[in-house]
Design a protein around this motif. Structure first.
Motif, PDB file in Angstrom:
ATOM      1  N   MET A  96       0.823  -1.182   0.000  1.00  0.00           N
ATOM      2  CA  MET A  96       0.000   0.000   0.000  1.00  0.00           C
ATOM      3  C   MET A  96       0.878   1.262   0.000  1.00  0.00           C
ATOM      4  O   MET A  96       0.577   2.225  -0.677  1.00  0.00           O
ATOM      5  N   LYS A  97       1.957   1.206   0.775  1.00  0.00           N
ATOM      6  CA  LYS A  97       2.849   2.348   0.869  1.00  0.00           C
ATOM      7  C   LYS A  97       3.509   2.640  -0.485  1.00  0.00           C
ATOM      8  O   LYS A  97       3.585   3.791  -0.913  1.00  0.00           O
ATOM      9  N   TRP A  98       3.953   1.593  -1.184  1.00  0.00           N
ATOM     10  CA  TRP A  98       4.610   1.774  -2.476  1.00  0.00           C
ATOM     11  C   TRP A  98       3.629   2.255  -3.531  1.00  0.00           C
ATOM     12  O   TRP A  98       3.969   3.061  -4.395  1.00  0.00           O
ATOM     13  N   THR A  99       2.403   1.778  -3.452  1.00  0.00           N
ATOM     14  CA  THR A  99       1.389   2.202  -4.410  1.00  0.00           C
ATOM     15  C   THR A  99       1.096   3.693  -4.252  1.00  0.00           C
ATOM     16  O   THR A  99       0.968   4.424  -5.234  1.00  0.00           O
ATOM     17  N   GLY A 100       1.009   4.141  -3.029  1.00  0.00           N
ATOM     18  CA  GLY A 100       0.774   5.558  -2.766  1.00  0.00           C
ATOM     19  C   GLY A 100       1.916   6.424  -3.259  1.00  0.00           C
ATOM     20  O   GLY A 100       1.706   7.481  -3.857  1.00  0.00           O
ATOM     21  N   LEU A 101       3.139   5.976  -3.022  1.00  0.00           N
ATOM     22  CA  LEU A 101       4.309   6.732  -3.491  1.00  0.00           C
ATOM     23  C   LEU A 101       4.369   6.767  -5.018  1.00  0.00           C
ATOM     24  O   LEU A 101       4.687   7.798  -5.616  1.00  0.00           O
ATOM     25  N   ALA A 102       4.059   5.634  -5.639  1.00  0.00           N
ATOM     26  CA  ALA A 102       4.070   5.588  -7.098  1.00  0.00           C
ATOM     27  C   ALA A 102       2.989   6.486  -7.673  1.00  0.00           C
ATOM     28  O   ALA A 102       3.211   7.202  -8.664  1.00  0.00           O
ATOM     29  N   LEU A 103       1.817   6.504  -7.063  1.00  0.00           N
ATOM     30  CA  LEU A 103       0.727   7.363  -7.520  1.00  0.00           C
ATOM     31  C   LEU A 103       1.097   8.834  -7.370  1.00  0.00           C
ATOM     32  O   LEU A 103       0.852   9.643  -8.268  1.00  0.00           O
ATOM     33  N   MET A 104       1.731   9.184  -6.261  1.00  0.00           N
ATOM     34  CA  MET A 104       2.167  10.575  -6.063  1.00  0.00           C
ATOM     35  C   MET A 104       3.220  10.963  -7.092  1.00  0.00           C
ATOM     36  O   MET A 104       3.216  12.086  -7.607  1.00  0.00           O
ATOM     37  N   ALA A 105       4.119  10.058  -7.410  1.00  0.00           N
ATOM     38  CA  ALA A 105       5.157  10.353  -8.403  1.00  0.00           C
ATOM     39  C   ALA A 105       4.526  10.591  -9.768  1.00  0.00           C
ATOM     40  O   ALA A 105       4.929  11.500 -10.506  1.00  0.00           O
ATOM     41  N   VAL A 106       3.539   9.787 -10.120  1.00  0.00           N
ATOM     42  CA  VAL A 106       2.863   9.956 -11.413  1.00  0.00           C
ATOM     43  C   VAL A 106       2.124  11.291 -11.458  1.00  0.00           C
ATOM     44  O   VAL A 106       2.169  12.009 -12.454  1.00  0.00           O
ATOM     45  N   VAL A 107       1.446  11.654 -10.380  1.00  0.00           N
ATOM     46  CA  VAL A 107       0.719  12.924 -10.330  1.00  0.00           C
ATOM     47  C   VAL A 107       1.683  14.102 -10.429  1.00  0.00           C
ATOM     48  O   VAL A 107       1.435  15.061 -11.166  1.00  0.00           O
ATOM     49  N   LEU A 108       2.798  14.042  -9.719  1.00  0.00           N
ATOM     50  CA  LEU A 108       3.772  15.131  -9.779  1.00  0.00           C
ATOM     51  C   LEU A 108       4.392  15.259 -11.164  1.00  0.00           C
ATOM     52  O   LEU A 108       4.580  16.359 -11.682  1.00  0.00           O
ATOM     53  N   ALA A 109       4.713  14.128 -11.782  1.00  0.00           N
ATOM     54  CA  ALA A 109       5.299  14.162 -13.121  1.00  0.00           C
ATOM     55  C   ALA A 109       4.289  14.693 -14.132  1.00  0.00           C
ATOM     56  O   ALA A 109       4.638  15.467 -15.033  1.00  0.00           O
ATOM     57  N   GLY A 110       3.043  14.314 -13.974  1.00  0.00           N
ATOM     58  CA  GLY A 110       2.007  14.795 -14.886  1.00  0.00           C
ATOM     59  C   GLY A 110       1.759  16.282 -14.751  1.00  0.00           C
ATOM     60  O   GLY A 110       1.620  16.999 -15.741  1.00  0.00           O
ATOM     61  N   SER A 111       1.724  16.780 -13.520  1.00  0.00           N
ATOM     62  CA  SER A 111       1.493  18.212 -13.327  1.00  0.00           C
ATOM     63  C   SER A 111       2.698  19.028 -13.787  1.00  0.00           C
ATOM     64  O   SER A 111       2.553  20.144 -14.277  1.00  0.00           O
ATOM     65  N   ALA A 112       3.892  18.483 -13.651  1.00  0.00           N
ATOM     66  CA  ALA A 112       5.091  19.203 -14.108  1.00  0.00           C
ATOM     67  C   ALA A 112       5.130  19.294 -15.627  1.00  0.00           C
ATOM     68  O   ALA A 112       5.629  20.270 -16.189  1.00  0.00           O
ATOM     69  N   SER A 113       4.574  18.301 -16.301  1.00  0.00           N
ATOM     70  CA  SER A 113       4.602  18.334 -17.765  1.00  0.00           C
ATOM     71  C   SER A 113       3.562  19.298 -18.328  1.00  0.00           C
ATOM     72  O   SER A 113       3.644  19.687 -19.487  1.00  0.00           O
ATOM     73  N   LEU A 114       2.589  19.709 -17.530  1.00  0.00           N
ATOM     74  CA  LEU A 114       1.553  20.626 -18.000  1.00  0.00           C
ATOM     75  C   LEU A 114       1.932  22.088 -17.841  1.00  0.00           C
ATOM     76  O   LEU A 114       1.320  22.954 -18.456  1.00  0.00           O
ATOM     77  N   THR A 115       2.930  22.396 -17.033  1.00  0.00           N
ATOM     78  CA  THR A 115       3.327  23.784 -16.831  1.00  0.00           C
ATOM     79  C   THR A 115       4.130  24.268 -18.036  1.00  0.00           C
ATOM     80  O   THR A 115       4.914  23.520 -18.624  1.00  0.00           O
ATOM     81  N   PRO A 116       3.945  25.531 -18.441  1.00  0.00           N
ATOM     82  CA  PRO A 116       4.691  26.039 -19.595  1.00  0.00           C
ATOM     83  C   PRO A 116       6.181  26.191 -19.284  1.00  0.00           C
ATOM     84  O   PRO A 116       6.566  26.430 -18.142  1.00  0.00           O
ATOM     85  N   ALA A 117       6.975  26.082 -20.296  1.00  0.00           N
ATOM     86  CA  ALA A 117       8.428  26.199 -20.128  1.00  0.00           C
ATOM     87  C   ALA A 117       8.810  27.657 -19.910  1.00  0.00           C
ATOM     88  O   ALA A 117       8.213  28.565 -20.482  1.00  0.00           O
ATOM     89  N   GLN A 118       9.799  27.901 -19.098  1.00  0.00           N
ATOM     90  CA  GLN A 118      10.273  29.243 -18.803  1.00  0.00           C
ATOM     91  C   GLN A 118      11.687  29.449 -19.347  1.00  0.00           C
ATOM     92  O   GLN A 118      12.437  30.251 -18.815  1.00  0.00           O
ATOM     93  N   ALA A 119      12.035  28.743 -20.385  1.00  0.00           N
ATOM     94  CA  ALA A 119      13.397  28.800 -20.910  1.00  0.00           C
ATOM     95  C   ALA A 119      13.587  30.064 -21.751  1.00  0.00           C
ATOM     96  O   ALA A 119      12.692  30.513 -22.448  1.00  0.00           O
ATOM     97  N   VAL A 120      14.774  30.622 -21.683  1.00  0.00           N
ATOM     98  CA  VAL A 120      15.152  31.790 -22.473  1.00  0.00           C
ATOM     99  C   VAL A 120      16.434  31.439 -23.205  1.00  0.00           C
ATOM    100  O   VAL A 120      17.367  30.922 -22.600  1.00  0.00           O
ATOM    101  N   PRO A 121      16.498  31.710 -24.503  1.00  0.00           N
ATOM    102  CA  PRO A 121      17.738  31.409 -25.206  1.00  0.00           C
ATOM    103  C   PRO A 121      18.894  32.258 -24.658  1.00  0.00           C
ATOM    104  O   PRO A 121      18.677  33.369 -24.178  1.00  0.00           O
TER     105      PRO A 121
END
Length: 65
Positions: free
Chosen positions: A1-26
């Protein structure tokens, strides 16, 4: 149960990070005060030189029955 929760949190964090716009400047885009001042002058001059566009009013034509 503990590993499943951690894996679910990792997936949610990775998904939310991919939705934020990039702030890169050349690396060549460094702020230049002189260029910015000239650009603002040019924009102000172009706004002052062009009169505002006035749209003609639409007239509803009544159709004969």
């Amino acid at each position: 149960m503990k590993w499943t929760g951690l894996a679910l949190m990792a997936v949610v964090l990775a998904g939310s990070a991919s939705l934020t716009p990039a702030q890169a400047v050349p690396p060549t885009a460094t702020p230049s005060p002189g260029y910015d001042a000239r650009l603002q002058e040019q924009r102000a001059a172009s706004r002052a030189a062009v009169p505002p566009v006035v749209k003609p009013r639409r007239v509803n034509k009544q159709r004969a029955h």
